[in-house]
Design a protein around this motif. Structure first.
Motif, short mmCIF file in Angstrom:
data_model
loop_
_atom_site.label_atom_id
_atom_site.label_comp_id
_atom_site.label_asym_id
_atom_site.label_seq_id
_atom_site.Cartn_x
_atom_site.Cartn_y
_atom_site.Cartn_z
N LEU A 1 0.97 -1.11 0.00
CA LEU A 1 0.02 -0.03 0.01
C LEU A 1 1.13 1.23 0.07
O LEU A 1 0.44 2.23 -0.77
N HIS A 2 1.83 1.25 0.73
CA HIS A 2 2.58 2.49 0.78
C HIS A 2 3.37 2.75 -0.59
O HIS A 2 3.47 3.94 -1.06
N ARG A 3 3.89 1.72 -1.08
CA ARG A 3 4.63 1.83 -2.71
C ARG A 3 3.44 2.31 -3.71
O ARG A 3 3.78 3.27 -4.49
N ALA A 4 2.04 1.88 -3.46
CA ALA A 4 1.01 2.26 -4.59
C ALA A 4 0.60 3.54 -4.36
O ALA A 4 0.55 4.36 -5.19
N ARG A 5 0.56 3.94 -2.98
CA ARG A 5 0.36 5.53 -2.63
C ARG A 5 1.26 6.31 -3.25
O ARG A 5 1.26 7.43 -3.92
N GLU A 6 2.64 5.76 -3.04
CA GLU A 6 3.84 6.46 -3.72
C GLU A 6 3.73 6.89 -5.17
O GLU A 6 4.05 7.93 -5.71
N LEU A 7 3.30 5.86 -5.81
CA LEU A 7 2.98 5.88 -7.19
C LEU A 7 2.11 6.59 -7.63
O LEU A 7 2.25 7.40 -8.62
N LEU B 1 2.52 8.88 -17.33
CA LEU B 1 2.10 7.84 -17.44
C LEU B 1 1.02 7.20 -16.48
O LEU B 1 0.93 6.30 -15.69
N ASN B 2 -0.16 8.01 -16.40
CA ASN B 2 -1.15 8.15 -15.49
C ASN B 2 -2.54 8.31 -16.21
O ASN B 2 -2.68 9.42 -16.79
N THR B 3 -3.46 7.56 -16.31
CA THR B 3 -4.66 7.69 -17.25
C THR B 3 -5.55 8.48 -16.71
O THR B 3 -6.24 8.99 -17.33
N THR B 4 -5.54 9.03 -15.33
CA THR B 4 -6.51 9.98 -14.91
C THR B 4 -5.80 10.90 -13.81
O THR B 4 -6.65 11.88 -13.48
N GLY B 5 -4.71 10.86 -13.54
CA GLY B 5 -4.05 11.68 -12.57
C GLY B 5 -4.58 11.79 -11.02
O GLY B 5 -4.11 12.47 -10.23
N ARG B 6 -5.38 10.64 -10.86
CA ARG B 6 -5.91 10.61 -9.59
C ARG B 6 -4.76 10.10 -8.54
O ARG B 6 -3.91 9.18 -8.86
N SER B 7 -4.66 10.66 -7.25
CA SER B 7 -4.03 9.97 -6.15
C SER B 7 -4.75 9.41 -5.08
O SER B 7 -5.88 10.14 -4.78
N TYR B 8 -4.19 8.70 -4.39
CA TYR B 8 -4.88 7.85 -3.14
C TYR B 8 -4.00 7.77 -1.99
O TYR B 8 -2.68 7.52 -2.20
N ASP B 9 -4.72 8.14 -0.80
CA ASP B 9 -3.74 7.62 0.58
C ASP B 9 -3.73 6.33 0.73
O ASP B 9 -4.44 5.58 -0.05
N VAL B 10 -3.10 5.78 1.89
CA VAL B 10 -3.21 4.58 2.12
C VAL B 10 -4.46 4.02 2.58
O VAL B 10 -4.53 2.69 2.14
#
Length: 631
Positions: free
Chosen positions: A195-201, A208-217
């Motif tokens: 999860l922490h690596r996913a949030r970092e990404l 290279l991001n289809t929507t530009g959305r970000s998510y926290d853990v």
């Protein structure tokens, strides 16, 4: 230090060698043993994901051989050993690694060398060799929560340097070089460890991001648990090694349609053909489940390349709204699985690892529980004799379990492998580490500090302490919310209930994960609040101590003391045999802890108990305690 306090976190520490990493000059034949404080700094910073390089004068081959002789060569990513200016070497290292000089630090014993680097590269922070032992404490070397990628950064960079060199030497077409890499993309459902690596990404990846959305853990964790969503992560490797976790996809199931709400890739793999392979995998899985693939695209200033990837992947625009496109998969056939340079492997479930520190009676019992539940298990103990005896003692525990409880259930999980090692670093992949070392406060605090620097930020630390307050041990870490008490009873593989101690700072998620783990191990949990000795040993240790005093005073012999508790109170075992089972050394240590933490004189150890331990009569495991167990 020459840099401002507000400078960015150091990404690479560049070392001089002679009279800095070691005493003496290797080229002149000096033995030159590395300074222990410098070696400790190397290893601590490496675990945080801070790279090491060398800028030193001398002979490259001689210096490299000396590093290898002391087992340090693998810790360095770049060796720039020449006779020129150190500042030029530092600049070359930064260029080679693709990082800014303002993220580089330099350590050298010679003030003239430091001054030369500082004059040519004022943004580089310079330190005298005498500061090596304190570097890990400085704010510019702190990493809040290092991910698995951070801890493996040295290996990732070394692989990339080898890749780059091979590409420069390749004389054929670019497609042929790509095909020669043997690229393998492993796609799997995200777990807590991701999860922490996913949030970092999501925070760092824009192009290279289809929507530009970000998510926290917390948002990602909720999506992982949602039955309507799948969170997928992608790892890439080739013949030069791993790229780490480089991709993330979020799929939302809506009736007969599965919508790709987010797909992103690390820019490090832009030219590797990973986008079509990842999209193709998601499409194939969706069609195999009987759903229609769809994808969202939210245009930004930099992400048009991902729309191109979707279009080449067989998607066509179906709807346009303000700031958003909805695409449907329109190709007549699923995308081919082996079309392109990347082979995709779907990993259905990543094996979970439980770490155990301490190969004594309790550690072996807990390790057996985890193995029997299907977990991979790593047992760490720095005493070679304990490790050597561990497999035999575990086999004996298995035989006793089968004798008392019958054969394993036919529908139960396959037992997981157990690895025995002296290396604490082997716990870097564990989702939970259960500490079972001697009941000694400084020893446990030092262990938790060391584990904190080795284990990923999502790892839970569970202590099997008999009496030490959990909050005290948690304070030795940078993750007090992820420290909890799991007081297993002895023998752990035969006792069904665990006393769980929630410290004042223990987080709700840590408690939930611990209870889930205990359920998987077939255990029931009783949760209590943190206090010296908790419930069980706050009462039990006083009882054992009083029972020993009764024996010492001659009121009754050991057998009679235990019979009173068994036959009058219905206890399965009297207090003196219970003490022998626990281990009189552990009982004595626990009493010392309770006396220190409560200042209650009831916990002053009975003289008889102290004498028995000093004589080596520590209970059942030693053949004799209050009772004799010698055959």
């Amino acid at each position: 230090m020459t840099a401002e306090q507000s400078a960015p976190t150091v990404k690479c520490l560049v070392w001089d060698l002679d009279d800095t990493l070691w005493d003496g000059t290797v080229l002149e034949g000096d033995a030159a043993a590395p300074h222990p404080a410098a070696v400790e700094a190397l290893r601590t910073l490496d675990r945080r994901g801070i790279l090491h390089a060398v800028a030193s004068r001398g002979d490259h081959d001689v210096a490299h051989a000396h590093l290898a002789r002391h087992g340090l060569d693998e810790l360095f990513t770049v060796l720039d050993i020449h006779w020129g200016d150190k500042s030029q070497a530092v600049r070359r290292i930064a260029d080679t690694l693709g990082i800014g000089p303002d993220t580089v630090a330099f350590i050298d014993n010679d003030p003239v060398e430091r001054a030369e680097v500082a004059a040519a590269l004022p943004m580089v922070r310079c330190y005298p060799a005498r500061d090596a032992g304190r570097l890990a404490e400085l704010p510019e070397f702190q990493v809040a929560r290092p991910t698995r990628e951070a801890r493996e950064r040295r290996l990732l960079y070394r692989g990339e340097l080898l890749r780059r060199r091979a590409q420069e030497e390749h004389t054929g077409a670019p497609a042929a070089f790509l095909a020669s890499l043997g690229l393998v993309l492993t796609v799997r459902r995200a777990t807590e460890a991701d999860l922490h690596r996913a949030r970092e990404l999501t925070v760092r990846t824009h192009q290279l991001n289809t929507t530009g959305r970000s998510y926290d853990v917390d948002e990602l964790r909720a999506l992982c648990r949602s039955p309507r969503h799948e969170v997928l992560v992608a790892d890439l490797e080739d013949r030069f090694g791993s790229y780490g976790t480089i991709g993330l996809a979020l799929v939302e199931h809506d009736g007969d349609t599965s919508v790709l709400k987010l797909l992103l890739l690390s820019c490090r793999v832009m030219s590797r053909g990973v986008g079509p392979a990842f999209i193709g995998h998601v499409v194939r899985e969706t069609l195999a489940a009987g759903r229609r693939p769809a994808a969202e695209f939210v245009p930004t200033d930099v992400n048009r390349v991902m729309l191109v990837n979707l279009r080449f992947g067989g998607f066509e625009v179906a709807e346009r709204t303000a700031g958003r496109l909805l695409l449907h998969y329109a190709a007549p056939e699923p995308p081919a699985a082996e079309d392109g340079p990347v082979r995709v492997v779907a990993e259905r479930a990543r094996r979970r690892t439980v770490g155990v520190v301490g190969a004594g009676t309790m550690g072996i019992g807990i390790a057996l529980c985890a193995s029997e539940a299907g977990f991979d298990v790593v047992v760490v103990d720095r005493a070679p004799e304990a490790l050597a005896a561990g497999p035999r003692r575990m086999r004996e525990a298995v035989r006793l379990t089968r004798l008392l409880r019958g054969p394993r259930p036919a529908d139960g999980p396959e037992p997981g492998p157990v690895r025995w090692t002296e290396a604490l670093d082997a716990l870097s992949g564990a989702e939970v580490v259960i500490e079972c070392v001697r009941e000694n406060i400084p020893l446990k605090e030092a262990l938790f500090r060391e584990l904190d620097g080795i284990c990923p930020p999502e790892t839970v630390f569970a202590t099997c302490t008999s009496a030490i307050p959990v909050a005290r041990l948690a304070a030795a870490t940078r993750r007090p919310d992820q420290v909890i008490g799991t007081h297993f009873m002895n023998p752990a593989h035969l006792k069904d209930t665990v006393e769980v101690i929630r410290g004042a700072g223990t987080g709700e998620d840590t408690l939930r994960r611990t209870l889930d783990l205990l359920t998987a191990l077939g255990k029931k949990a009783i949760v209590v609040r943190d206090a010296p000795g908790f419930v069980s040993n706050r009462v039990l240790m006083a009882t054992i101590n009083d029972a020993a005093t009764v024996l010492e005073e001659g009121t009754a012999d050991a057998e009679t003391v235990d019979r009173v508790f068994q036959e009058c109170f219905g206890h399965a075992m009297g207090p003196l045999r219970t003490a022998d089972l626990i281990g009189l050394d552990t009982v004595l240590d626990s009493l010392h802890v309770l006396l220190e933490c409560t200042a209650d004189r009831r916990y002053t150890p009975c003289a008889l108990l102290t004498d028995l331990v000093q004589q080596g009569h520590v209970g059942r495991k030693g053949g004799r305690g209050f009772h004799s167990y010698l055959r």
